[in-house]
Motif scaffolding. Structure first.
Motif, PDB file in Angstrom:
ATOM      1  N   GLN A   1       0.847  -1.188   0.000  1.00  0.00           N
ATOM      2  CA  GLN A   1       0.000   0.000   0.000  1.00  0.00           C
ATOM      3  C   GLN A   1       0.885   1.241   0.000  1.00  0.00           C
ATOM      4  O   GLN A   1       1.813   1.349   0.800  1.00  0.00           O
ATOM      5  N   VAL A   2       0.590   2.157  -0.913  1.00  0.00           N
ATOM      6  CA  VAL A   2       1.317   3.420  -1.008  1.00  0.00           C
ATOM      7  C   VAL A   2       0.294   4.551  -0.911  1.00  0.00           C
ATOM      8  O   VAL A   2      -0.737   4.525  -1.566  1.00  0.00           O
ATOM      9  N   MET A   3       0.602   5.530  -0.092  1.00  0.00           N
ATOM     10  CA  MET A   3      -0.267   6.695   0.041  1.00  0.00           C
ATOM     11  C   MET A   3       0.457   7.925  -0.476  1.00  0.00           C
ATOM     12  O   MET A   3       1.649   8.111  -0.188  1.00  0.00           O
ATOM     13  N   LEU A   4      -0.276   8.737  -1.212  1.00  0.00           N
ATOM     14  CA  LEU A   4       0.314   9.918  -1.845  1.00  0.00           C
ATOM     15  C   LEU A   4      -0.530  11.140  -1.516  1.00  0.00           C
ATOM     16  O   LEU A   4      -1.759  11.091  -1.607  1.00  0.00           O
ATOM     17  N   VAL A   5       0.137  12.222  -1.173  1.00  0.00           N
ATOM     18  CA  VAL A   5      -0.569  13.465  -0.864  1.00  0.00           C
ATOM     19  C   VAL A   5       0.104  14.609  -1.604  1.00  0.00           C
ATOM     20  O   VAL A   5       1.289  14.894  -1.371  1.00  0.00           O
ATOM     21  N   TYR A  95      -2.132  15.564 -10.374  1.00  0.00           N
ATOM     22  CA  TYR A  95      -2.094  14.350  -9.562  1.00  0.00           C
ATOM     23  C   TYR A  95      -0.706  13.732  -9.589  1.00  0.00           C
ATOM     24  O   TYR A  95      -0.037  13.754 -10.632  1.00  0.00           O
ATOM     25  N   CYS A  96      -0.302  13.141  -8.474  1.00  0.00           N
ATOM     26  CA  CYS A  96       0.853  12.256  -8.518  1.00  0.00           C
ATOM     27  C   CYS A  96       0.360  10.822  -8.316  1.00  0.00           C
ATOM     28  O   CYS A  96      -0.704  10.591  -7.719  1.00  0.00           O
ATOM     29  N   ALA A  97       1.123   9.901  -8.843  1.00  0.00           N
ATOM     30  CA  ALA A  97       0.719   8.501  -8.818  1.00  0.00           C
ATOM     31  C   ALA A  97       1.958   7.620  -8.753  1.00  0.00           C
ATOM     32  O   ALA A  97       3.060   8.049  -9.140  1.00  0.00           O
ATOM     33  N   ALA A  98       1.769   6.406  -8.277  1.00  0.00           N
ATOM     34  CA  ALA A  98       2.882   5.465  -8.140  1.00  0.00           C
ATOM     35  C   ALA A  98       2.653   4.243  -9.004  1.00  0.00           C
ATOM     36  O   ALA A  98       1.543   3.685  -9.023  1.00  0.00           O
ATOM     37  N   ARG A  99       3.676   3.826  -9.726  1.00  0.00           N
ATOM     38  CA  ARG A  99       3.600   2.633 -10.567  1.00  0.00           C
ATOM     39  C   ARG A  99       4.810   1.754 -10.279  1.00  0.00           C
ATOM     40  O   ARG A  99       5.906   2.255  -9.986  1.00  0.00           O
ATOM     41  N   PRO A 100       4.671   0.449 -10.369  1.00  0.00           N
ATOM     42  CA  PRO A 100       5.831  -0.428 -10.248  1.00  0.00           C
ATOM     43  C   PRO A 100       6.833  -0.091 -11.349  1.00  0.00           C
ATOM     44  O   PRO A 100       6.452   0.103 -12.511  1.00  0.00           O
ATOM     45  N   THR A 101       8.098   0.024 -10.988  1.00  0.00           N
ATOM     46  CA  THR A 101       9.111   0.345 -11.993  1.00  0.00           C
ATOM     47  C   THR A 101       9.113  -0.728 -13.072  1.00  0.00           C
ATOM     48  O   THR A 101       8.951  -1.910 -12.798  1.00  0.00           O
ATOM     49  N   GLY A 102       9.275  -0.302 -14.271  1.00  0.00           N
ATOM     50  CA  GLY A 102       9.262  -1.210 -15.410  1.00  0.00           C
ATOM     51  C   GLY A 102       8.018  -1.094 -16.255  1.00  0.00           C
ATOM     52  O   GLY A 102       8.020  -1.458 -17.423  1.00  0.00           O
ATOM     53  N   ARG A 103       6.920  -0.619 -15.664  1.00  0.00           N
ATOM     54  CA  ARG A 103       5.711  -0.403 -16.456  1.00  0.00           C
ATOM     55  C   ARG A 103       5.849   0.861 -17.285  1.00  0.00           C
ATOM     56  O   ARG A 103       6.628   1.761 -16.961  1.00  0.00           O
ATOM     57  N   GLU A 104       5.052   0.901 -18.327  1.00  0.00           N
ATOM     58  CA  GLU A 104       5.082   2.038 -19.234  1.00  0.00           C
ATOM     59  C   GLU A 104       4.692   3.304 -18.474  1.00  0.00           C
ATOM     60  O   GLU A 104       3.674   3.343 -17.792  1.00  0.00           O
ATOM     61  N   ASP A 112      -0.756   2.234  -9.893  1.00  0.00           N
ATOM     62  CA  ASP A 112      -1.604   1.528  -8.927  1.00  0.00           C
ATOM     63  C   ASP A 112      -2.174   2.452  -7.849  1.00  0.00           C
ATOM     64  O   ASP A 112      -3.221   2.148  -7.277  1.00  0.00           O
ATOM     65  N   TYR A 113      -1.458   3.516  -7.538  1.00  0.00           N
ATOM     66  CA  TYR A 113      -1.882   4.388  -6.441  1.00  0.00           C
ATOM     67  C   TYR A 113      -1.891   5.840  -6.907  1.00  0.00           C
ATOM     68  O   TYR A 113      -0.988   6.260  -7.649  1.00  0.00           O
ATOM     69  N   TRP A 114      -2.901   6.564  -6.433  1.00  0.00           N
ATOM     70  CA  TRP A 114      -3.073   7.957  -6.830  1.00  0.00           C
ATOM     71  C   TRP A 114      -3.339   8.831  -5.610  1.00  0.00           C
ATOM     72  O   TRP A 114      -3.985   8.405  -4.649  1.00  0.00           O
ATOM     73  N   GLY A 115      -2.859  10.060  -5.672  1.00  0.00           N
ATOM     74  CA  GLY A 115      -3.255  11.041  -4.682  1.00  0.00           C
ATOM     75  C   GLY A 115      -4.577  11.667  -5.076  1.00  0.00           C
ATOM     76  O   GLY A 115      -5.144  11.345  -6.129  1.00  0.00           O
ATOM     77  N   ARG A 116      -5.065  12.588  -4.251  1.00  0.00           N
ATOM     78  CA  ARG A 116      -6.346  13.238  -4.520  1.00  0.00           C
ATOM     79  C   ARG A 116      -6.218  14.441  -5.432  1.00  0.00           C
ATOM     80  O   ARG A 116      -7.233  14.978  -5.896  1.00  0.00           O
ATOM     81  N   GLY A 117      -5.005  14.881  -5.673  1.00  0.00           N
ATOM     82  CA  GLY A 117      -4.798  15.988  -6.581  1.00  0.00           C
ATOM     83  C   GLY A 117      -4.710  17.341  -5.900  1.00  0.00           C
ATOM     84  O   GLY A 117      -5.179  17.520  -4.774  1.00  0.00           O
ATOM     85  N   THR A 118      -4.092  18.279  -6.603  1.00  0.00           N
ATOM     86  CA  THR A 118      -4.024  19.656  -6.129  1.00  0.00           C
ATOM     87  C   THR A 118      -4.364  20.578  -7.301  1.00  0.00           C
ATOM     88  O   THR A 118      -3.879  20.382  -8.415  1.00  0.00           O
ATOM     89  N   GLN A 119      -5.247  21.537  -7.054  1.00  0.00           N
ATOM     90  CA  GLN A 119      -5.735  22.416  -8.119  1.00  0.00           C
ATOM     91  C   GLN A 119      -4.732  23.526  -8.395  1.00  0.00           C
ATOM     92  O   GLN A 119      -4.284  24.215  -7.470  1.00  0.00           O
ATOM     93  N   VAL A 120      -4.435  23.705  -9.654  1.00  0.00           N
ATOM     94  CA  VAL A 120      -3.623  24.842 -10.102  1.00  0.00           C
ATOM     95  C   VAL A 120      -4.488  25.674 -11.036  1.00  0.00           C
ATOM     96  O   VAL A 120      -5.011  25.155 -12.030  1.00  0.00           O
ATOM     97  N   THR A 121      -4.648  26.934 -10.711  1.00  0.00           N
ATOM     98  CA  THR A 121      -5.432  27.839 -11.539  1.00  0.00           C
ATOM     99  C   THR A 121      -4.569  29.036 -11.902  1.00  0.00           C
ATOM    100  O   THR A 121      -4.028  29.702 -11.015  1.00  0.00           O
ATOM    101  N   VAL A 122      -4.433  29.280 -13.190  1.00  0.00           N
ATOM    102  CA  VAL A 122      -3.590  30.367 -13.683  1.00  0.00           C
ATOM    103  C   VAL A 122      -4.497  31.427 -14.304  1.00  0.00           C
ATOM    104  O   VAL A 122      -5.214  31.146 -15.270  1.00  0.00           O
TER     105      VAL A 122
END
Length: 124
Positions: A1-5, A95-104, A112-122
């Motif tokens: 399990q990986v958690m991302l913020v 968003y940031c996300a985690a993938r096993p190394t070697g996958r495309e 496999d794992y995703w954070g909830r995201g952070t809004q950027v408004t320009v």
């Protein structure tokens, strides 16, 4: 399990810079590479950049070359996305996300794992 913020987003003016952070925690973090994606409402998530924890492999999408820089601090388990010369078209949820190394790296299905995201408004 990986958690991302993610953090660091906000409302900024055209031409400014931001540094987004992705704090990772969990088991076997070094078995995963971290990717950044962005998404505009109604559109698919688009690959921005990726990096391995050893920092030796980093890739950016063509549109990100020159303005986006991905880096990591393995001691802090944190990956950064520095964005310079922001444009209104960069407005999105990042968003940031985690993938096993070697996958495309650019395919959302590789992650496999995703954070909830952070809004950027320009603002133009």
């Amino acid at each position: 399990q990986v958690m991302l913020v993610e953090s660091g987003g906000g409302l900024v003016q055209d031409g400014s810079s931001l540094r987004l952070s992705c704090a990772a925690s969990g088991h076997s973090l070094r078995a995963y590479a971290i990717g950044w994606f962005r998404q505009i409402p109604g559109n698919e998530r688009v690959f921005v950049a990726t990096i391995n924890w050893d920092g030796l492999v980093s890739v950016s999408a063509d549109f990100a070359e020159g303005r986006f820089t991905v880096s990591g601090d393995s001691a802090k388990n944190t990956v950064y996305l520095q964005i310079h010369s922001l444009k209104p078209e960069d407005t999105a949820v990042y968003y940031c996300a985690a993938r096993p190394t070697g996958r495309e790296y650019s395919d959302v299905r590789s992650y496999d794992y995703w954070g909830r995201g952070t809004q950027v408004t320009v603002s133009g």
